[in-house]
Design a protein around this motif. Structure first.
Motif, PDB file in Angstrom:
ATOM      1  N   VAL A 120      83.615  21.163   6.888  1.00  0.00           N
ATOM      2  CA  VAL A 120      84.363  20.583   8.006  1.00  0.00           C
ATOM      3  C   VAL A 120      84.663  19.123   7.696  1.00  0.00           C
ATOM      4  O   VAL A 120      83.942  18.491   6.917  1.00  0.00           O
ATOM      5  CB  VAL A 120      83.567  20.673   9.333  1.00  0.00           C
ATOM      6  N   PRO A 121      85.718  18.556   8.277  1.00  0.00           N
ATOM      7  CA  PRO A 121      85.970  17.119   8.106  1.00  0.00           C
ATOM      8  C   PRO A 121      84.956  16.305   8.895  1.00  0.00           C
ATOM      9  O   PRO A 121      84.535  16.704   9.988  1.00  0.00           O
ATOM     10  CB  PRO A 121      87.392  16.937   8.650  1.00  0.00           C
ATOM     11  N   PHE A 122      84.570  15.160   8.350  1.00  0.00           N
ATOM     12  CA  PHE A 122      83.534  14.325   8.964  1.00  0.00           C
ATOM     13  C   PHE A 122      83.898  12.861   8.734  1.00  0.00           C
ATOM     14  O   PHE A 122      84.293  12.475   7.630  1.00  0.00           O
ATOM     15  CB  PHE A 122      82.171  14.647   8.332  1.00  0.00           C
ATOM     16  N   HIS A 123      83.787  12.045   9.808  1.00  0.00           N
ATOM     17  CA  HIS A 123      84.110  10.619   9.710  1.00  0.00           C
ATOM     18  C   HIS A 123      82.854   9.844   9.316  1.00  0.00           C
ATOM     19  O   HIS A 123      81.856   9.844  10.026  1.00  0.00           O
ATOM     20  CB  HIS A 123      84.661  10.100  11.038  1.00  0.00           C
ATOM     21  N   ASP A 124      82.930   9.191   8.172  1.00  0.00           N
ATOM     22  CA  ASP A 124      81.797   8.427   7.650  1.00  0.00           C
ATOM     23  C   ASP A 124      82.262   7.006   7.348  1.00  0.00           C
ATOM     24  O   ASP A 124      82.999   6.778   6.385  1.00  0.00           O
ATOM     25  CB  ASP A 124      81.259   9.097   6.377  1.00  0.00           C
TER      26      ASP A 124
END
Length: 335
Positions: free
Chosen positions: A252-256
């Motif tokens: 899944v896309p994840f904001h880091d």
């Protein structure tokens, strides 16, 4: 900022409200008194301005009683005719209303009231608001520090809990940056890829740990995840020591830290794949001779017939009959 708003808004709000209330009251009284005087003007248009006693009676009696106000009546030339009440000093608010004789302005009535009490009360409210502002300032300085300490402590505990969970679960959890390089991985992921420490994998392209026949599919999945999609795939991974394992990944896309990365949860399905292959082999091959059985023959015949229907070509079936096969089996053995 909040303390300053408290210090300013309370006295300012009180002053504006009080002045507005006095202004509306004076305007109403001036209008009512003017209406009463217009009756006098209508009955005596030429001499009304000389009827001082009559005017005094009209402005002093009901229906709107005066409360320490000064009422003044002026003619059309702004000359004072009559006044009732006491002077209000320099801190006074005045409201006026015109008197008409038909369509002609015959004069004007002015009602004035002192606003000293509003000024004094505003000062009192200002002192109270300063005390409240000082309390708010102290509270806002002390409470946020305590809340910040509690929040920091809770965040540390939550981080430790998350790290403990990641270390204990059997699935691999990893993050891969936009260039495809590994940023983080838990111990389960290290074991799957035959790595002794994170340093041997961190910063390395993850596609190198994917079997060559699945790399194109993996790179397409990585691009789709960075574009905001959720994706899954099964592939064979190659460990650092050359071992191969079947892995099932959900990404899944994840904001880091302001960047979109791929967050992947991967499960080792090697045993399941081997079981599936064994089940498939048992279904289509004879256990004794390891030769294809009737089910596989029928499956291949069905595929050949479907291909002939699509392409218009023909397929041939060669049938070989072995006579006395059981006698050969019994006499010479299965081998």
């Amino acid at each position: 900022m909040i303390a300053m708003l408290v210090a300013v808004s309370l006295p300012l709000g009180y002053a504006l409200s009080a002045f507005d209330e006095v202004s509306k009251s004076l305007t109403f009284k001036a209008r009512v008194k003017a209406s009463a005087l217009e009756t006098l003007i209508a009955t005596s248009p030429m001499i009304w301005m000389f009827a001082e006693n009559r005017m005094q009676g009209l402005i002093a009696r009901e229906p709107v009683p005066l409360e320490n106000e000064l009422v003044q009546i002026y003619d059309a030339k702004k000359q004072l005719l009559v006044e009732s009440g006491r002077p209000q000093g320099f801190l006074a608010l005045t409201r006026s209303y015109s008197m008409f004789d038909g369509n002609r302005v015959a004069g004007e009535i002015r009602v004035s009231a002192s606003v000293e009490h509003i000024v004094y009360r505003t000062l009192g409210v200002g002192l109270l608001s300063m005390v409240l502002a000082a309390l708010v300032f102290l509270v806002m300085r002390v409470l946020p520090l305590r809340a910040l300490r509690r929040t920091a402590s809770a965040l540390i505990e939550e981080k430790e809990r998350a790290e403990t969970t990641l270390r204990s679960i059997s699935d691999a959890v990893s993050t891969i940056d936009e260039t495809g390089k590994l940023k983080q991985i838990n111990p389960a992921g290290l074991a799957m890829l035959e790595a002794g420490s994170p340093a041997s994998l961190i910063g390395q392209p993850m596609v190198e740990r994917v079997a060559p026949e699945y790399r194109a599919e993996y790179m397409d999945l990585h691009r789709r995840v960075l574009a905001g999609q959720t994706a899954q795939m099964q592939y064979e991974a190659v460990g650092l020591r050359g071992g191969r394992r079947w892995l099932e990944m959900s990404a899944v896309p994840f904001h880091d830290h302001g960047q979109v990365v791929q967050l992947a949860v991967t499960r080792d399905v090697t045993e399941r794949k081997h079981a599936e292959e064994e089940i498939n082999h048992l279904a289509f091959f004879d256990q004794l001779t390891n030769l294809p059985n009737r089910r596989l023959l029928l499956d291949r015949m069905s595929q050949a017939m479907s291909a002939s229907g699509r392409t218009g070509s023909f397929a041939a079936l060669l049938f070989i009959d072995l006579d006395r096969f059981k006698s050969v089996n019994d006499a010479l053995g299965h081998a």
